[in-house]
Scaffold this motif. Structure first.
Motif, mmCIF file in Angstrom:
data_model
loop_
_atom_site.group_PDB
_atom_site.id
_atom_site.type_symbol
_atom_site.label_atom_id
_atom_site.label_comp_id
_atom_site.label_asym_id
_atom_site.label_seq_id
_atom_site.Cartn_x
_atom_site.Cartn_y
_atom_site.Cartn_z
ATOM 1 N N GLU A 21 -51.206 45.355 23.186
ATOM 2 C CA GLU A 21 -50.339 44.547 22.537
ATOM 3 C C GLU A 21 -49.585 45.240 21.533
ATOM 4 O OE1 GLU A 21 -51.105 40.805 19.325
ATOM 5 O OE2 GLU A 21 -53.292 42.317 19.956
ATOM 6 N N VAL A 22 -50.088 46.309 21.117
ATOM 7 C CA VAL A 22 -49.344 47.046 19.889
ATOM 8 C C VAL A 22 -48.192 47.632 20.686
ATOM 9 C CG1 VAL A 22 -49.355 48.994 18.558
ATOM 10 C CG2 VAL A 22 -51.380 47.479 18.374
ATOM 11 N N GLU A 23 -48.383 48.382 21.772
ATOM 12 C CA GLU A 23 -47.288 48.939 22.643
ATOM 13 C C GLU A 23 -46.370 47.718 22.970
ATOM 14 O OE1 GLU A 23 -44.840 51.559 24.110
ATOM 15 O OE2 GLU A 23 -46.835 52.026 22.912
ATOM 16 N N LEU A 24 -46.664 46.469 23.545
ATOM 17 C CA LEU A 24 -45.691 45.568 23.837
ATOM 18 C C LEU A 24 -44.803 45.015 22.657
ATOM 19 C CD1 LEU A 24 -47.971 43.476 26.319
ATOM 20 C CD2 LEU A 24 -46.202 44.751 26.959
ATOM 21 N N VAL A 25 -45.575 44.810 21.477
ATOM 22 C CA VAL A 25 -44.923 44.610 20.352
ATOM 23 C C VAL A 25 -43.685 45.663 19.872
ATOM 24 C CG1 VAL A 25 -45.068 44.334 17.739
ATOM 25 C CG2 VAL A 25 -46.749 43.280 19.293
ATOM 26 N N ARG A 26 -44.104 46.940 20.027
ATOM 27 C CA ARG A 26 -43.195 47.868 19.733
ATOM 28 C C ARG A 26 -41.917 47.750 20.724
ATOM 29 N NH1 ARG A 26 -46.408 51.846 20.675
ATOM 30 N NH2 ARG A 26 -47.151 51.898 18.456
ATOM 31 N N GLU A 27 -42.264 47.557 21.910
ATOM 32 C CA GLU A 27 -41.309 47.502 22.926
ATOM 33 C C GLU A 27 -40.477 46.360 22.645
ATOM 34 O OE1 GLU A 27 -40.723 47.088 27.997
ATOM 35 O OE2 GLU A 27 -42.704 47.516 26.893
ATOM 36 N N PHE A 28 -41.233 45.238 22.246
ATOM 37 C CA PHE A 28 -40.211 43.887 22.208
ATOM 38 C C PHE A 28 -39.153 44.032 20.990
ATOM 39 C CE2 PHE A 28 -39.823 40.064 19.592
ATOM 40 C CZ PHE A 28 -39.325 39.158 20.261
ATOM 41 N N ARG A 29 -39.782 44.915 19.708
ATOM 42 C CA ARG A 29 -38.950 44.923 18.549
ATOM 43 C C ARG A 29 -37.831 46.011 19.117
ATOM 44 N NH1 ARG A 29 -43.663 46.211 14.153
ATOM 45 N NH2 ARG A 29 -44.172 43.899 13.659
ATOM 46 N N SER A 30 -37.939 46.884 19.802
ATOM 47 C CA SER A 30 -36.889 47.740 20.160
ATOM 48 C C SER A 30 -35.968 47.092 20.992
ATOM 49 C CB SER A 30 -37.552 49.037 21.199
ATOM 50 O OG SER A 30 -36.634 49.992 21.512
ATOM 51 N N LYS A 31 -36.405 46.356 21.994
ATOM 52 C CA LYS A 31 -35.440 45.533 22.727
ATOM 53 C C LYS A 31 -34.697 44.543 22.062
ATOM 54 C CE LYS A 31 -37.793 46.338 27.463
ATOM 55 N NZ LYS A 31 -38.472 45.392 28.556
ATOM 56 N N SER A 32 -35.248 43.907 21.007
ATOM 57 C CA SER A 32 -34.695 43.053 20.275
ATOM 58 C C SER A 32 -33.625 43.682 19.395
ATOM 59 C CB SER A 32 -35.646 42.198 19.071
ATOM 60 O OG SER A 32 -36.844 41.623 20.005
ATOM 61 N N LEU A 33 -33.804 44.926 18.813
ATOM 62 C CA LEU A 33 -32.916 45.606 17.979
ATOM 63 C C LEU A 33 -31.608 46.079 19.113
ATOM 64 C CD1 LEU A 33 -32.299 46.790 15.109
ATOM 65 C CD2 LEU A 33 -33.344 48.972 16.184
ATOM 66 N N ARG A 34 -32.028 46.220 20.258
ATOM 67 C CA ARG A 34 -30.917 46.753 21.093
ATOM 68 C C ARG A 34 -30.190 45.489 21.357
ATOM 69 N NH1 ARG A 34 -34.584 50.178 23.682
ATOM 70 N NH2 ARG A 34 -34.892 48.723 25.466
ATOM 71 N N ALA A 35 -30.649 44.374 21.638
ATOM 72 C CA ALA A 35 -29.989 42.927 21.927
ATOM 73 C C ALA A 35 -29.232 42.677 20.695
ATOM 74 C CB ALA A 35 -30.962 41.905 22.200
ATOM 75 N N ALA A 36 -29.616 42.713 19.311
ATOM 76 C CA ALA A 36 -28.952 42.414 18.215
ATOM 77 C C ALA A 36 -27.778 43.344 18.066
ATOM 78 C CB ALA A 36 -29.877 42.625 17.035
ATOM 79 N N ASN A 37 -27.729 44.585 18.640
ATOM 80 C CA ASN A 37 -26.570 45.466 18.406
ATOM 81 C C ASN A 37 -25.993 45.605 19.630
ATOM 82 O OD1 ASN A 37 -27.648 46.448 15.819
ATOM 83 N ND2 ASN A 37 -28.920 47.891 16.781
ATOM 84 N N LEU A 38 -25.926 44.722 20.697
ATOM 85 C CA LEU A 38 -25.439 44.567 21.986
ATOM 86 C C LEU A 38 -23.885 44.447 21.552
ATOM 87 C CD1 LEU A 38 -25.567 45.039 24.889
ATOM 88 C CD2 LEU A 38 -26.061 42.501 25.279
ATOM 89 N N ASP A 39 -23.461 43.562 20.988
ATOM 90 C CA ASP A 39 -21.982 43.346 20.819
ATOM 91 C C ASP A 39 -21.409 44.595 20.041
ATOM 92 O OD1 ASP A 39 -22.242 40.855 21.756
ATOM 93 O OD2 ASP A 39 -22.603 39.825 19.894
ATOM 94 N N THR A 40 -22.009 45.027 18.949
ATOM 95 C CA THR A 40 -21.472 46.235 18.460
ATOM 96 C C THR A 40 -21.187 47.705 19.711
ATOM 97 O OG1 THR A 40 -22.405 45.672 16.422
ATOM 98 C CG2 THR A 40 -21.727 48.095 16.860
ATOM 99 N N VAL A 41 -22.595 47.570 20.351
ATOM 100 C CA VAL A 41 -22.360 48.655 21.510
ATOM 101 C C VAL A 41 -21.193 48.739 22.364
ATOM 102 C CG1 VAL A 41 -23.654 49.653 23.309
ATOM 103 C CG2 VAL A 41 -24.755 49.243 21.216
ATOM 104 N N ARG A 42 -21.071 47.227 22.823
ATOM 105 C CA ARG A 42 -19.934 46.741 23.800
ATOM 106 C C ARG A 42 -18.677 47.089 23.206
ATOM 107 N NH1 ARG A 42 -22.486 41.054 26.359
ATOM 108 N NH2 ARG A 42 -23.629 41.964 27.647
ATOM 109 N N GLY A 43 -18.472 46.589 21.911
ATOM 110 C CA GLY A 43 -17.237 46.996 21.291
ATOM 111 C C GLY A 43 -16.880 48.535 21.238
ATOM 112 N N GLN A 44 -18.032 49.299 20.962
ATOM 113 C CA GLN A 44 -17.625 50.839 21.002
ATOM 114 C C GLN A 44 -17.325 51.237 22.238
ATOM 115 O OE1 GLN A 44 -21.327 52.197 19.396
ATOM 116 N NE2 GLN A 44 -20.656 51.742 17.396
ATOM 117 N N MET A 45 -17.991 50.665 23.336
ATOM 118 C CA MET A 45 -17.667 51.268 24.724
ATOM 119 C C MET A 45 -16.355 50.717 25.104
ATOM 120 S SD MET A 45 -20.163 52.683 26.094
ATOM 121 C CE MET A 45 -19.837 52.541 28.058
#
Length: 206
Positions: free
Chosen positions: A65-89
């Motif tokens: 559960e702890v590992e899944l929560v950590r993975e979820f937070r990491s993916k959520s952070l990447r998803a939140a920054n997806l537009d920024t990353v796309r703009g940089q790309m």
């Protein structure tokens, strides 16, 4: 039979003469103690056999559960920054395309040499030679070196180098050698190695 009498019997009991086959005639307190010990042994055995694996599984699930929560937070952070990353790309791709446009193709190298010659003539320099070397193929580009030697005074040579560096096509200058010429004090001879580059669109040939 009183409790005191039963305790007296236990104290007077010769433990070395006890026989499990005669357990039915043992003092009732001793039988009770044996039953309690037997029950405790059965309880501990059942706990070890049933409860311990369940506790281990529970611990494993908590760690998962702890590992899944950590993975979820990491993916959520990447998803939140997806537009920024796309703009940089997109910005990087645009810059890459602009740089690729500044690299001459193999067919454009003669025209680039002509532009360098014109820069030398515009700065009233004498061209001793412009000599192409064999191209060198790299992973993503083809390096096209050539030797260049011109003569003139210091200020015209400096202006010529600045003009070459500001050409629309990328040209890098290396191995500068500045020596006195044969035409007087102000006559200098500049020798250098210039490199231009071509992008490898298909990963092959020169």
């Amino acid at each position: 039979m009183s409790l005191e009498a039963e305790i007296r019997r236990l104290r007077e009991l010769d433990w070395r003469e006890l026989d499990i086959k005669e357990a039915g005639v043992w003092p009732w307190s001793l039988q009770l103690i044996c039953c309690l010990l037997l029950f405790l042994g059965i309880f501990l055995g059942m706990h070890w056999y049933l409860v311990s694996p369940a506790k281990q599984e529970l611990q494993r699930m908590r760690e998962q559960e702890v590992e899944l929560v950590r993975e979820f937070r990491s993916k959520s952070l990447r998803a939140a920054n997806l537009d920024t990353v796309r703009g940089q790309m997109e910005e990087l791709e645009a810059r890459m395309e602009a740089l690729q446009e500044m690299l001459p193709t193999g067919a454009e190298v003669p025209s680039l040499i002509d532009s360098i010659s014109e820069a030398a003539i515009d700065n009233q320099l004498s061209i001793d030679f412009i000599r192409l070397r064999s191209p060198s193929s790299q992973e993503h580009f083809i390096e096209r070196p050539f030797d260049l030697q011109v003569r003139g005074d210091y200020h015209r040579l400096a202006s010529f180098v600045a003009d070459v560096a500001s050409l629309s096509r990328i040209v890098t200058l290396h191995d500068f050698t500045l020596e006195p010429g044969s035409g007087g004090v102000r006559d200098l001879r500049l020798s250098l190695l210039a490199r231009t580059y071509s992008y490898r669109h298909d990963g092959g040939g020169t």
